[in-house]
Design a protein around this motif. Structure first.
Motif, PDB file in Angstrom:
ATOM      1  N   GLN A  69       0.822  -1.206   0.000  1.00 28.61           N
ATOM      2  CA  GLN A  69       0.000   0.000   0.000  1.00 28.61           C
ATOM      3  C   GLN A  69       0.861   1.262   0.000  1.00 28.61           C
ATOM      4  OE1 GLN A  69      -3.627  -0.256   2.615  1.00 28.61           O
ATOM      5  NE2 GLN A  69      -2.719  -2.241   3.172  1.00 28.61           N
ATOM      6  N   GLU A 110       2.000   1.811  -3.532  1.00 30.24           N
ATOM      7  CA  GLU A 110       0.955   2.278  -4.441  1.00 30.24           C
ATOM      8  C   GLU A 110       0.426   3.662  -4.042  1.00 30.24           C
ATOM      9  OE1 GLU A 110       0.190   0.954  -7.179  1.00 30.24           O
ATOM     10  OE2 GLU A 110       1.204  -0.979  -6.967  1.00 30.24           O
ATOM     11  N   TYR A 162      -1.998   4.079  -1.832  1.00 30.16           N
ATOM     12  CA  TYR A 162      -3.348   3.948  -1.298  1.00 30.16           C
ATOM     13  C   TYR A 162      -3.610   2.495  -0.955  1.00 30.16           C
ATOM     14  CZ  TYR A 162      -4.674   2.401  -6.047  1.00 30.16           C
ATOM     15  OH  TYR A 162      -4.760   1.747  -7.246  1.00 30.16           O
ATOM     16  N   GLY A 163      -4.755   2.256  -0.303  1.00 25.65           N
ATOM     17  CA  GLY A 163      -5.143   0.918   0.124  1.00 25.65           C
ATOM     18  C   GLY A 163      -5.980   1.036   1.379  1.00 25.65           C
ATOM     19  N   ASP A 173      -6.121   4.395   3.652  1.00 23.18           N
ATOM     20  CA  ASP A 173      -7.347   5.181   3.547  1.00 23.18           C
ATOM     21  C   ASP A 173      -8.083   5.231   4.877  1.00 23.18           C
ATOM     22  OD1 ASP A 173      -6.632   5.485   0.950  1.00 23.18           O
ATOM     23  OD2 ASP A 173      -8.318   4.406   0.085  1.00 23.18           O
ATOM     24  N   ARG A 207     -12.227  -1.601  -5.359  1.00 24.56           N
ATOM     25  CA  ARG A 207     -11.450  -0.431  -4.943  1.00 24.56           C
ATOM     26  C   ARG A 207      -9.950  -0.758  -5.029  1.00 24.56           C
ATOM     27  NH1 ARG A 207     -14.386   0.101   0.815  1.00 24.56           N
ATOM     28  NH2 ARG A 207     -14.153  -2.173   0.552  1.00 24.56           N
ATOM     29  N   TRP A 208      -9.135   0.272  -5.109  1.00 21.66           N
ATOM     30  CA  TRP A 208      -7.678   0.114  -5.116  1.00 21.66           C
ATOM     31  C   TRP A 208      -7.202  -0.881  -6.200  1.00 21.66           C
ATOM     32  CZ3 TRP A 208     -10.182  -1.664  -0.404  1.00 21.66           C
ATOM     33  CH2 TRP A 208     -10.546  -0.609   0.445  1.00 21.66           C
ATOM     34  N   TYR A 224      -3.512  -2.018  -6.128  1.00 23.13           N
ATOM     35  CA  TYR A 224      -3.080  -2.722  -4.909  1.00 23.13           C
ATOM     36  C   TYR A 224      -3.654  -4.130  -4.811  1.00 23.13           C
ATOM     37  CZ  TYR A 224      -3.637  -4.079   0.025  1.00 23.13           C
ATOM     38  OH  TYR A 224      -3.677  -4.770   1.200  1.00 23.13           O
TER      39      TYR A 224
END
Length: 230
Positions: free
Chosen positions: A66, A69, A71-72, A76, A94-95, A98
């Motif tokens: 994460q 990347e 995000y994750g 979050d 989502r993501w 990831y």
């Protein structure tokens, strides 16, 4: 749940580092949060996220993906102050960057709980499992929320304690410096028959001339006097 609360209540905070305390908490979480196979704690410092403690290599691997990347679920949850549960990574939308990578690590479900402090989030408690819907029961959320509160308290209190310790050290150094300077002033007053203000001016001028700290100049004067006395 009773076992979890008892284990959390027995954690010793005194004379321990934040890393030691958080390491113990992640071990407790891994054993007592229903569905959990690996646990980690993400902290946020100046917009930088990092894993402060973990129990189980899978948790660290998932966290690191994460961070790469950007995000994750754990990031979050930490940034947004919201609970994020993933029941099946293989169908998670989502993501998108990831998810495929963490599936390769064997993660199938996760539960991330923000660490609450004064209405804000300072990080997240992350729980991972190799089976889908590992955290779908209310007991998982309840237990994880209890642990997250303890983590937040530990982080804030131990950080404050460390800051106080640093302030105390700085104060001692300042007092030591002041004592050395006063001794040097006394030496100069006796040697040159000048008053305290003039003695301080001598120290200050020497500090500027030789580009050295005032305390170092003063320490040199005191030491040279002591050497002569020996």
């Amino acid at each position: 749940m009773d076992d979890l609360l008892r284990a959390l209540s027995r954690i010793v905070f005194a004379d321990r580092t934040l890393e030691e305390v958080l390491g113990e908490i992640t071990d407790i979480a891994r054993r007592n949060i229903p569905g959990t196979e690996a646990t980690s704690i993400t902290l946020i410092r100046a917009d930088r996220s990092f894993t402060a403690a973990y129990s189980g290599e899978m948790a660290l691997a998932a966290d690191e993906l994460q961070y790469e990347e950007g995000y994750g679920p754990c990031m979050d949850a930490a940034r947004g102050g919201v609970v994020l549960r993933v029941d099946d990574m293989r169908t998670e939308q989502r993501w998108p960057q990831y998810v495929p990578r963490v599936v390769e690590q064997g993660v199938r479900s996760s539960l991330s709980i923000p660490l609450p402090y004064q209405g804000e989030s300072i990080g997240a408690l992350n729980n991972y499992a190799t089976v889908p819907e590992a955290f779908s029961s209310p007991e998982s959320l309840e237990a994880a929320s209890e642990v997250a509160e303890v983590v937040a308290v530990a982080v804030v209190n131990l950080a404050a304690h460390a800051q106080l310790g640093e302030q105390a050290r700085n104060m001692r150094l300042a007092m030591d410096s002041r004592a050395i300077i006063e001794q040097a002033k006394g030496v100069l007053m006796a040697q040159r028959h000048i008053d305290a203000d003039a003695a301080f001016d001598v120290l200050r001028e020497a500090s500027q001339r030789y580009n050295r700290k005032l305390r170092d100049i003063a320490a040199g004067i005191v030491e040279s006097t002591q050497d002569r006395q020996r």
